[in-house]
Design an enzyme around this catalytic site. Structure first.
Site, PDB file in Angstrom:
ATOM      1  N   GLU A   1      55.546  16.307  32.848  1.00 13.16           N
ATOM      2  CA  GLU A   1      54.204  16.645  33.281  1.00 13.16           C
ATOM      3  C   GLU A   1      53.259  15.731  32.488  1.00 13.16           C
ATOM      4  OE1 GLU A   1      53.928  18.901  35.668  1.00 13.16           O
ATOM      5  OE2 GLU A   1      51.888  19.646  35.601  1.00 13.16           O
TER       6      GLU A   1
ATOM      7  N   ARG B   1      63.027  26.016  46.372  1.00  8.52           N
ATOM      8  CA  ARG B   1      62.266  26.977  45.569  1.00  8.52           C
ATOM      9  C   ARG B   1      63.157  28.187  45.442  1.00  8.52           C
ATOM     10  NH1 ARG B   1      56.837  27.196  44.501  1.00  8.52           N
ATOM     11  NH2 ARG B   1      56.213  25.844  46.193  1.00  8.52           N
TER      12      ARG B   1
ATOM     13  N   ARG C   1      52.904  16.440  37.943  1.00 13.97           N
ATOM     14  CA  ARG C   1      54.343  16.248  37.812  1.00 13.97           C
ATOM     15  C   ARG C   1      54.678  14.791  38.133  1.00 13.97           C
ATOM     16  NH1 ARG C   1      58.501  20.591  40.213  1.00 13.97           N
ATOM     17  NH2 ARG C   1      60.447  19.706  39.513  1.00 13.97           N
TER      18      ARG C   1
ATOM     19  N   LYS D   1      53.972  26.033  30.868  1.00 13.71           N
ATOM     20  CA  LYS D   1      53.658  25.452  32.178  1.00 13.71           C
ATOM     21  C   LYS D   1      52.360  24.675  32.001  1.00 13.71           C
ATOM     22  CE  LYS D   1      53.259  26.573  37.093  1.00 13.71           C
ATOM     23  NZ  LYS D   1      52.436  25.442  37.443  1.00 13.71           N
TER      24      LYS D   1
HETATM   25  P1  ATP Z   1      51.517  25.321  41.223  1.00 10.67           P
HETATM   26  O1  ATP Z   1      50.508  25.503  42.304  1.00 10.67           O
HETATM   27  O2  ATP Z   1      51.700  26.513  40.382  1.00 10.67           O
HETATM   28  O3  ATP Z   1      51.384  24.048  40.446  1.00 10.67           O
HETATM   29  P2  ATP Z   1      53.542  24.110  42.808  1.00 10.67           P
HETATM   30  O4  ATP Z   1      53.695  24.654  44.174  1.00 10.67           O
HETATM   31  O5  ATP Z   1      52.884  22.796  42.639  1.00 10.67           O
HETATM   32  O6  ATP Z   1      52.858  25.231  41.957  1.00 10.67           O
HETATM   33  P3  ATP Z   1      55.749  25.158  41.488  1.00 10.67           P
HETATM   34  O7  ATP Z   1      57.187  24.930  41.521  1.00 10.67           O
HETATM   35  O8  ATP Z   1      55.346  26.416  42.091  1.00 10.67           O
HETATM   36  O9  ATP Z   1      54.971  23.977  42.148  1.00 10.67           O
HETATM   37  O10 ATP Z   1      55.289  25.079  39.987  1.00 10.67           O
HETATM   38  C1  ATP Z   1      55.855  24.088  39.243  1.00 10.67           C
HETATM   39  C2  ATP Z   1      54.863  23.026  38.908  1.00 10.67           C
HETATM   40  O11 ATP Z   1      54.381  23.239  37.601  1.00 10.67           O
HETATM   41  C3  ATP Z   1      55.579  21.704  38.854  1.00 10.67           C
HETATM   42  O12 ATP Z   1      55.462  21.026  40.071  1.00 10.67           O
HETATM   43  C4  ATP Z   1      54.966  20.961  37.699  1.00 10.67           C
HETATM   44  O13 ATP Z   1      53.924  20.124  38.159  1.00 10.67           O
HETATM   45  C5  ATP Z   1      54.317  22.026  36.863  1.00 10.67           C
HETATM   46  N1  ATP Z   1      54.950  22.247  35.539  1.00 10.67           N
HETATM   47  C6  ATP Z   1      54.278  22.409  34.382  1.00 10.67           C
HETATM   48  N2  ATP Z   1      55.102  22.660  33.363  1.00 10.67           N
HETATM   49  C7  ATP Z   1      56.355  22.667  33.865  1.00 10.67           C
HETATM   50  C8  ATP Z   1      57.630  22.903  33.303  1.00 10.67           C
HETATM   51  N3  ATP Z   1      57.787  23.215  32.018  1.00 10.67           N
HETATM   52  N4  ATP Z   1      58.711  22.837  34.129  1.00 10.67           N
HETATM   53  C9  ATP Z   1      58.553  22.565  35.438  1.00 10.67           C
HETATM   54  N5  ATP Z   1      57.364  22.342  36.031  1.00 10.67           N
HETATM   55  C10 ATP Z   1      56.271  22.399  35.248  1.00 10.67           C
END
Ligand code: ATP
Length: 588
Positions: free
Chosen positions: A302, A417, A257, A252
C-alpha cells in the site's frame, strides 16, 4: 472471419439478459470462430481491444463519431445529432442515417473482424495534432463498407456503449462448453484468468491447446495477478467468530494498492484495477530495486502519503496530487510516500500463491529489506476480541482506517473476495455501517461561490444484474473549493450530449456524464424513495433506495472502475443491517 457473423451475434445477445441464452449464443459464436481471431472477439465482447493492464484506450468522443458518420453518409452533422437525440444511441442513429445515405461507394472492401479490429487498434494508438482528423478518416472508411447493423456495432465499440451484459463468468462458461463440452471446467479457466488477468489469452489457449494448455497457466512477471479482496466484518466479535483461533491482524492503511513487478532495475506498477500506474510513482521505480533482495519478484504494497517530518500516515486524497501527467517530479517531493508491503506473489521465478499466509509473510520479510521508505505493514498475531480491539485502537491512532484480518494457514486467492481475509473499519461501526463508493452520473451547476463548477452531483450505484447505474442521491456537501475545482476538471470531459443508456434516473440533471468516475460518500441513513432507482422494487414495490444526508468524504476513487462501485445488493444489505447495527454496537 466476416464481421457480419459477429454483428449478428451481438444483435442477438443485445436482445436478451438471460444468462443461459447469452451463454448459448456465445458457444455458437466461439464454435464458428477461427483460433487466431478468438482473443480479439473476447476483447471486443467486453468493449476492449486488449486486457486492461495494457492501457489501450479507444477514447472516441461522440462529436467525432458524428463527424465520421457525416463524412461517410453525406448527411450534415446537425441532422445526425437530431436523430441521436430522438432515441436509441449513436450506434442506432448511425444505422438509421446510413439507410438514408446519399453518397454511394463504388469500391466495397469486405468487412472482416480482423479489419475492424486492426482499424480500431490504429485509432486507439493515434496521438498528436492531426489525430482527430485521422480518426474521422479511419472510422468513415469502415462505415463506407459496413451495412447498417455492422455500422451500429462498430460505433458502439468505438464509443464504449456496447452493453451486452456479458459477465466474465459467462464468457468462461461458454469457453468451457465450446472447447471441453463441460461447463464445470470453467474452474480451470477461472484460475488461468485470475493469474493472468487476460481473458483473451485464456480463450486463445483453450481453443488452440484445450484444457491442458490452460492448466499450465502460471504467474508471469509483468502480467498482473487479479488481487485478493476482503470481506467486511462489523465488529471484533464477528471477526473472531468468522476466523476462529489465532489469526493475523494488519493495519489497513489508507493509500493506493500497488502490485509491484520487479526484475533487476525493471519495475512496473499495477493498480487495484490492474492499470499500469508506473508513471505516477517514479520514486517507487527508483527506490524499490535497492530494497528487494531477489532476482525477480511480484510484491503487493500500500503506497501511503506521509508527513515527512513526523512519519505520520496521511489520508488517501493526498495521493491524488500525483495523478498528473506533467511535473510529476515536483509532486513526488511535495507529497512523499512510504511503500508498505503486505504480500509476495512471486519470487525468483516461482509462484508464491500456493504458500500459506505465514510462509508468504516470512518470504516477504526475507525478500524486502526495510528502510525508511520500504516498510512492512504493521502486523501482529491475535487470538481474541480484546487483542483485536487493542490493535485496532493502535492502528487508528497511527492514522490507518482499521484492520485487515487474515487466516495464517491459507493461500493467496487471486481474484476473489473470500472469507480468508476480512476487513474491519472503525466507520463500519457507525449507524450505516460503511461508506459507499458511488458513480457520478450527473451534475448541477453551482451558484454563488460555486459558480463555474458543479455544486451538486447526482450519484448512482451499480446494478450488477442489469449492468446499469441507478441513481441513489444528490450530494452537495463535503466538498472543499479545491475538490470542486478538481472534480470540474475531471468531469467536464465526460459530459455527454445525451444521457448514457446505462443510467437509470428519473431526476433530471443539468448535465449528464459518462458513468466512469467513482467517489466515496458517507450518509446518515438509507431510506425508501419514490424517485431514486437504486434497488427499485427490491425492498418494496414501487420504491427504490436513497441516501439521507449524504456527504462527500474527500476521496475520489480513481483506482476503481464504475462497475467496482457499491452495488444494489450491498446497499440492500446495509439497509437491512441498519437496525441490527444498533444492537451489535451495544455488544462492542
Ligand atoms: P475499500 O473500499 O475498503 O478500500 P476495496 O473494495 O478497495 O475496499 P477490499 O478488499 O475490500 O478492497 O479492501 C482491501 C483494500 O485495502 C486493498 O485493496 C488495499 O488497497 C487496502 N489495504 C490496506 N492495508 C492492507 C493490508 N494490510 N492488506 C491488504 N490490503 C490492504
Amino acid at each position: 472471419m466476416d464481421f457480419a457473423v459477429l454483428a449478428d451475434a451481438f444483435d442477438r445477445m443485445e436482445s436478451t439478459k438471460k444468462r443461459l441464452e447469452l451463454t448459448q449464443y456465445l458457444v455458437e459464436l466461439f464454435e464458428k470462430t477461427p483460433q487466431k481471431v478468438i482473443s480479439k472477439i473476447v476483447y471486443l465482447l467486453q468493449g476492449k481491444l486488449r486486457p486492461d493492464f495494457e492501457g489501450v484506450e479507444l477514447g472516441v468522443a461522440e462529436k467525432l463519431a458524428v463527424r465520421a458518420i457525416s463524412k461517410s453518409s453525406g448527411i450534415p452533422t446537425g441532422k445526425i445529432e437530431d436523430e441521436y437525440k430522438r432515441g436509441g444511441d449513436l450506434g442506432h442513429a448511425a444505422s438509421v442515417i446510413l439507410e438514408q445515405k446519399t453518397q454511394t461507394t463504388f469500391l466495397v472492401e469486405d468487412i472482416t473482424v480482423e479489419r475492424v479490429y486492426e482499424t480500431l487498434f490504429k485509432i486507439a494508438k493515434l496521438e498528436g495534432a492531426r489525430s482527430q482528423d485521422m480518426k474521422v478518416k479511419y472510422i468513415s472508411s469502415l462505415l463506407n463498407d459496413a451495412n447498417p447493423l455492422e455500422a451500429s456495432f462498430i460505433l458502439k465499440i468505438l464509443l464504449g456503449t456496447l452493453r451486452l451484459g456479458i459477465a466474465e463468468n459467462t464468457v468462461m462458461d461458454a469457453l468451457a462448453i465450446a472447447f471441453s463440452g463441460n461447463k464445470d471446467n470453467r474452474r480451470i479457466l477461472e484460475h488461468a484468468y485470475n493469474v493472468s488477468s487476460d481473458l483473451g489469452r485464456v480463450a486463445e489457449t483453450v481453443s488452440e491447446k484445450g484444457l491442458e494448455g490452460v492448466e499450465r497457466f502460471g504467474v508471469v512477471l509483468f502480467n498482473p495477478v487479479r488481487p485478493m479482496l476482503a470481506d467486511r466484518v462489523k465488529s471484533q466479535k464477528e471477526s473472531v467468530e468468522r476466523l476462529g483461533g489465532i489469526f493475523a491482524a494488519e493495519y489497513k492503511l489508507d493509500g493506493e494498492r500497488v502490485q509491484i513487478h520487479i526484475r533487476g532495475e525493471k519495475v512496473v506498477l499495477y493498480s487495484r484495477s490492474l492499470e499500469d500506474i508506473s508513471s505516477y510513482y517514479p520514486d517507487i521505480i527508483e527506490r524499490i530495486p535497492k530494497a528487494v533482495q531477489a532476482e525477480n519478484a511480484i510484491l503487493e504494497a500500500e503506497a501511503v502519503a506521509v508527513n515527512e517530518n513526523t512519519g505520520e500516515f496521511l489520508p488517501f486524497q493526498e495521493l491524488m496530487h500525483r495523478r498528473r501527467k506533467y511535473k510529476i517530479e515536483k509532486a513526488v517531493t511535495q507529497y512523499p510516500i512510504t511503500v508498505n508491503f503486505f504480500d509476495i506473489l512471486f519470487c525468483n521465478g516461482k509462484s508464491c500463491l500456493e504458500l500459506s499466509y505465514e510462509e508468504r509473510r516470512k518470504k516477504l520479510e526475507k525478500t524486502v529489506k526495510e528502510d525508511e521508505y520500504a516498510r512492512y505493514i504493521p502486523m501482529t498475531i491475535v487470538k481474541d476480541e480484546s487483542d483485536v480491539e487493542e490493535f485496532l485502537e493502535n492502528s487508528i491512532n497511527a492514522g490507518s482506517e482499521g484492520l485487515m484480518l487474515k487466516m495464517t494457514d491459507k493461500p493467496y486467492q487471486a481474484g476473489s473476495r473470500g472469507s480468508y481475509w476480512l476487513k474491519l473499519k472503525r466507520e463500519y461501526q457507525n449507524e450505516l455501517g460503511d461508506s459507499l463508493d458511488l458513480v457520478v452520473i450527473g451534475g448541477f451547476f453551482g451558484k454563488g461561490r460555486r459558480t463555474g463548477s458543479y455544486g451538486t452531483l447526482l450519484l448512482a450505484t451499480y446494478d450488477e444484474d442489469a449492468d446499469l447505474f441507478t441513481s441513489i442521491c444528490k450530494v452537495g456537501t463535503g466538498f472543499s473549493d479545491e475538490d470542486l475545482d478538481q472534480l470540474y476538471q475531471i468531469l467536464q470531459p465526460k459530459v455527454t450530449i445525451k444521457k448514457n443508456p446505462r443510467i437509470e434516473s428519473e431526476m433530471e440533471a443539468d448535465v449528464w456524464f459518462e458513468p466512469e468516475l467513482v467517489i466515496e460518500v458517507v450518509a446518515s441513513e438509507i431510506t425508501l424513495s419514490p424517485i431514486h432507482k437504486a434497488a427499485m422494487d427490491k425492498v418494496r414495490k414501487g420504491a427504490g433506495l436513497a441516501l439521507r444526508f449524504p456527504k462527500f468524504t474527500g476521496k475520489i476513487r480513481t483506482e476503481k472502475m464504475a462497475d467496482d462501485a457499491s452495488t444494489n445488493e450491498e446497499v440492500i444489505t446495509l439497509y437491512r443491517g441498519q437496525k441490527k447495527v444498533a444492537h451489535d454496537k451495544s455488544l462492542v
